[in-house]
Design a protein around this motif. Structure first.
Motif, PDB file in Angstrom:
ATOM      1  N   TYR A 182     -36.127 -64.115   6.357  1.00 19.78           N
ATOM      2  CA  TYR A 182     -35.102 -63.640   5.423  1.00 19.78           C
ATOM      3  C   TYR A 182     -35.189 -62.117   5.431  1.00 19.78           C
ATOM      4  CZ  TYR A 182     -33.297 -62.248   0.808  1.00 19.78           C
ATOM      5  OH  TYR A 182     -32.627 -61.638  -0.212  1.00 19.78           O
ATOM      6  N   TYR A 183     -34.065 -61.457   5.592  1.00 19.18           N
ATOM      7  CA  TYR A 183     -34.039 -59.995   5.590  1.00 19.18           C
ATOM      8  C   TYR A 183     -33.223 -59.486   4.408  1.00 19.18           C
ATOM      9  CZ  TYR A 183     -35.420 -60.190  10.583  1.00 19.18           C
ATOM     10  OH  TYR A 183     -36.074 -60.416  11.769  1.00 19.18           O
ATOM     11  N   ALA A 184     -33.664 -58.383   3.840  1.00 15.54           N
ATOM     12  CA  ALA A 184     -32.846 -57.659   2.871  1.00 15.54           C
ATOM     13  C   ALA A 184     -32.961 -56.180   3.206  1.00 15.54           C
ATOM     14  CB  ALA A 184     -33.319 -57.916   1.449  1.00 15.54           C
ATOM     15  N   LEU A 185     -31.830 -55.501   3.264  1.00 18.66           N
ATOM     16  CA  LEU A 185     -31.795 -54.101   3.697  1.00 18.66           C
ATOM     17  C   LEU A 185     -31.269 -53.199   2.601  1.00 18.66           C
ATOM     18  CD1 LEU A 185     -30.163 -55.413   6.815  1.00 18.66           C
ATOM     19  CD2 LEU A 185     -31.848 -53.614   7.182  1.00 18.66           C
ATOM     20  N   CYS A 186     -31.832 -51.999   2.543  1.00 14.63           N
ATOM     21  CA  CYS A 186     -31.331 -50.972   1.637  1.00 14.63           C
ATOM     22  C   CYS A 186     -31.258 -49.665   2.419  1.00 14.63           C
ATOM     23  CB  CYS A 186     -32.259 -50.810   0.428  1.00 14.63           C
ATOM     24  SG  CYS A 186     -31.868 -49.374  -0.616  1.00 14.63           S
ATOM     25  N   ARG A 187     -30.060 -49.105   2.523  1.00 19.35           N
ATOM     26  CA  ARG A 187     -29.931 -47.773   3.129  1.00 19.35           C
ATOM     27  C   ARG A 187     -30.217 -46.732   2.042  1.00 19.35           C
ATOM     28  NH1 ARG A 187     -25.123 -46.038   4.432  1.00 19.35           N
ATOM     29  NH2 ARG A 187     -23.996 -47.509   3.113  1.00 19.35           N
TER      30      ARG A 187
ATOM     31  N   SER B 258     -42.961 -58.583   3.389  1.00 19.71           N
ATOM     32  CA  SER B 258     -43.342 -57.174   3.526  1.00 19.71           C
ATOM     33  C   SER B 258     -42.155 -56.288   3.188  1.00 19.71           C
ATOM     34  CB  SER B 258     -43.833 -56.884   4.950  1.00 19.71           C
ATOM     35  OG  SER B 258     -42.804 -57.108   5.894  1.00 19.71           O
ATOM     36  N   LEU B 259     -42.511 -55.075   2.782  1.00 17.80           N
ATOM     37  CA  LEU B 259     -41.536 -54.050   2.419  1.00 17.80           C
ATOM     38  C   LEU B 259     -41.766 -52.897   3.392  1.00 17.80           C
ATOM     39  CD1 LEU B 259     -39.468 -53.034   0.213  1.00 17.80           C
ATOM     40  CD2 LEU B 259     -41.459 -52.210  -1.054  1.00 17.80           C
ATOM     41  N   ALA B 260     -40.829 -52.694   4.320  1.00 20.20           N
ATOM     42  CA  ALA B 260     -41.043 -51.717   5.394  1.00 20.20           C
ATOM     43  C   ALA B 260     -40.031 -50.576   5.292  1.00 20.20           C
ATOM     44  CB  ALA B 260     -40.928 -52.407   6.745  1.00 20.20           C
TER      45      ALA B 260
ATOM     46  N   ILE C 122     -36.874 -55.598   3.728  1.00 23.36           N
ATOM     47  CA  ILE C 122     -37.760 -56.670   3.244  1.00 23.36           C
ATOM     48  C   ILE C 122     -37.663 -57.833   4.221  1.00 23.36           C
ATOM     49  CG2 ILE C 122     -38.047 -58.435   1.458  1.00 23.36           C
ATOM     50  CD1 ILE C 122     -37.198 -56.371  -0.611  1.00 23.36           C
ATOM     51  N   ARG C 123     -38.818 -58.347   4.606  1.00 23.33           N
ATOM     52  CA  ARG C 123     -38.880 -59.563   5.420  1.00 23.33           C
ATOM     53  C   ARG C 123     -39.613 -60.624   4.618  1.00 23.33           C
ATOM     54  NH1 ARG C 123     -39.493 -55.450   9.409  1.00 23.33           N
ATOM     55  NH2 ARG C 123     -38.648 -55.944  11.471  1.00 23.33           N
ATOM     56  N   ARG C 124     -39.067 -61.824   4.607  1.00 18.38           N
ATOM     57  CA  ARG C 124     -39.769 -62.958   4.001  1.00 18.38           C
ATOM     58  C   ARG C 124     -39.798 -64.101   5.007  1.00 18.38           C
ATOM     59  NH1 ARG C 124     -36.874 -61.245  -0.919  1.00 18.38           N
ATOM     60  NH2 ARG C 124     -38.496 -60.509  -2.341  1.00 18.38           N
TER      61      ARG C 124
ATOM     62  N   GLY D 236     -35.119 -63.121  -3.804  1.00 14.03           N
ATOM     63  CA  GLY D 236     -34.541 -61.808  -3.556  1.00 14.03           C
ATOM     64  C   GLY D 236     -33.744 -61.260  -4.729  1.00 14.03           C
ATOM     65  N   LYS D 237     -33.422 -62.105  -5.693  1.00 12.84           N
ATOM     66  CA  LYS D 237     -32.703 -61.613  -6.871  1.00 12.84           C
ATOM     67  C   LYS D 237     -33.549 -60.640  -7.684  1.00 12.84           C
ATOM     68  CE  LYS D 237     -29.677 -65.643  -7.263  1.00 12.84           C
ATOM     69  NZ  LYS D 237     -29.366 -66.878  -8.007  1.00 12.84           N
ATOM     70  N   ALA D 238     -34.871 -60.676  -7.439  1.00  6.80           N
ATOM     71  CA  ALA D 238     -35.761 -59.744  -8.153  1.00  6.80           C
ATOM     72  C   ALA D 238     -35.964 -58.450  -7.375  1.00  6.80           C
ATOM     73  CB  ALA D 238     -37.117 -60.420  -8.403  1.00  6.80           C
ATOM     74  N   ASP D 239     -35.387 -58.348  -6.184  1.00 11.81           N
ATOM     75  CA  ASP D 239     -35.508 -57.113  -5.402  1.00 11.81           C
ATOM     76  C   ASP D 239     -34.612 -56.031  -6.005  1.00 11.81           C
ATOM     77  OD1 ASP D 239     -37.087 -58.622  -3.695  1.00 11.81           O
ATOM     78  OD2 ASP D 239     -35.441 -59.016  -2.278  1.00 11.81           O
ATOM     79  N   ALA D 240     -35.029 -54.777  -5.894  1.00 13.59           N
ATOM     80  CA  ALA D 240     -34.213 -53.674  -6.406  1.00 13.59           C
ATOM     81  C   ALA D 240     -34.461 -52.418  -5.595  1.00 13.59           C
ATOM     82  CB  ALA D 240     -34.526 -53.418  -7.879  1.00 13.59           C
ATOM     83  N   CYS D 241     -33.425 -51.621  -5.461  1.00 12.24           N
ATOM     84  CA  CYS D 241     -33.485 -50.367  -4.705  1.00 12.24           C
ATOM     85  C   CYS D 241     -32.483 -49.433  -5.370  1.00 12.24           C
ATOM     86  CB  CYS D 241     -33.103 -50.650  -3.245  1.00 12.24           C
ATOM     87  SG  CYS D 241     -33.110 -49.237  -2.141  1.00 12.24           S
TER      88      CYS D 241
END
Lengths: 173, 200
Positions: free
Chosen positions: A69-74, A96-98, A144-146, A161-166
């Motif tokens: 699972y990927y989540a991206l933030c520019r 992980s948060l890269a 983010i990779r899960r 991922g609903k708890a992810d924030a940027c």
């Protein structure tokens, strides 16, 4: 023959210069194009966006893994009076948060298997702070990779991922 | 006038030579290369542990930017790629292969198939990779072919891939793997089974 000595020297100099400049600028150019492509595909600035599960039909980045699972933030830290606050929600398996800078370097990675993580991201040249990372470039991408190799795990990862924030916030004090 | 023309030729030819040689050495031109490169070679599986880090040389950096953008640094994951079978022949859609291996020196692993453009092949088979979760512990094997194996084996579909490569991801790599990959890693073996229509 002597008439060609000067032009040959110029040829060699130009070849060496063009070779070095091409290698120097290629990663930044490719990253810039990739970030533009991500923006076109709806990856937000200063917010996590999770693309659809990776399939041949949805892939947007080369060599994406269909098992993650990927989540991206520019991000764009052009305003020195602002910092980015990043949070990665908890996930029981590997996650992980890269952080990647404008030259594609993976300048920081935080592993968060089984726990949530919160960290700040500061503009280039900032003084080091506890709980924060200094970005080598103003612009970049956070990923983010899960681990989510099945449709069920992917759905659960999306829920986590609903708890992810940027988010970009003004520097206090 | 002729002298100026000679210098102009030198500038143009030199610039083109420098541009072309850089793109060629970085594997960006012509569109020939994949990620099967690097100074580490374990049983034909190639890797460069500098991927993703500032230590990467300019050629590695350029190639990764094109073919492995957003790759992690080695402390988090290492990537091995192989584009040939055990006989040295390029992997291609027209053949079927048996991929076999055992436990890996990492917290989690996967093997994924990518086409010559470093993308997942354009098929709808839903069989793009295998991973530690599906393979279970111990020895495992899978079929790489354009058609689903009839015997229910693990399957990676090569349908629509043309020539392809396989990327082995090793997440949370053991310290021993980073220190001495040749000693720590027993990489998967890729044995060609047959070639022809349907691959099998």
């Amino acid at each position: 023959m002597k008439r060609w000595a000067g032009p040959l020297a110029v040829l060699l100099l130009c070849a060496v210069g063009a070779h070095a400049l091409t290698l120097h600028f290629t990663p930044a150019v490719i990253m810039d194009r990739a970030m533009a492509a991500l923006a076109t595909r709806g990856v937000a600035l200063h917010a996590f966006t999770s693309p659809q599960r990776v399939t041949p039909q949805t892939q947007s980045v080369v060599r994406s893994s269909p098992d993650l699972y990927y989540a991206l933030c520019r991000y764009d830290l052009g305003d020195p009076a602002a910092r980015l606050t990043v949070r990665m929600g908890a996930w029981p398996d590997y996650q992980s948060l890269a952080f990647f800078d404008a030259r594609t370097d993976n300048f920081a990675t935080l592993r968060g298997t089984g726990r949530a993580i919160a960290v700040g991201l500061l503009p280039p040249g900032s003084a080091p702070q506890a709980g924060a990372i200094v970005s080598p470039s103003e612009r970049g991408v956070i990923l983010i990779r899960r681990l989510a190799p099945t449709a069920e795990r992917y759905a659960a990862a999306a829920e986590a991922g609903k708890a992810d924030a940027c988010s970009l916030e003004p520097v206090s004090g | 006038m002729r002298g100026a023309l000679r210098y102009l030729v030198g500038v143009v030819a030199g610039s083109l030579l420098g541009l072309g040689s850089a793109l060629w050495l970085a594997g960006l031109w012509p569109a020939r290369s994949n990620m099967a490169f690097g100074d580490i070679d374990v049983g034909g599986w190639r890797s460069d542990f500098a991927t993703g880090s500032e230590a990467a040389d300019p050629y590695t950096r350029a190639r990764v930017a094109r073919h492995g953008l957003l790759a992690l640094a080695k402390t988090e994951a290492v990537y091995f790629t192989r584009a040939t079978d055990e006989s040295g022949a390029p992997l291609r859609e027209g053949c079927s292969y048996r991929l076999s291996g055992g436990q890996m020196p990492a917290g989690w692993w996967s093997v994924t198939l990518y086409d010559a453009a470093s993308m997942l092949p354009a098929n709808t088979d839903g069989a793009l990779s295998i991973d530690a979760w599906r393979a279970g512990g111990g020895a495992w094997s899978a079929i790489v072919a354009p058609e689903r194996p009839a015997d229910g084996s693990l399957w990676i579909s090569s349908r629509g891939s043309g020539t392809f490569d396989l990327t082995l991801r090793l997440y949370m790599p053991d310290a021993a793997l980073l220190a001495d990959p040749n000693a720590a890693l027993s990489p998967p073996v890729i044995k060609r089974l047959s070639c022809g229509e349907g691959g099998r």
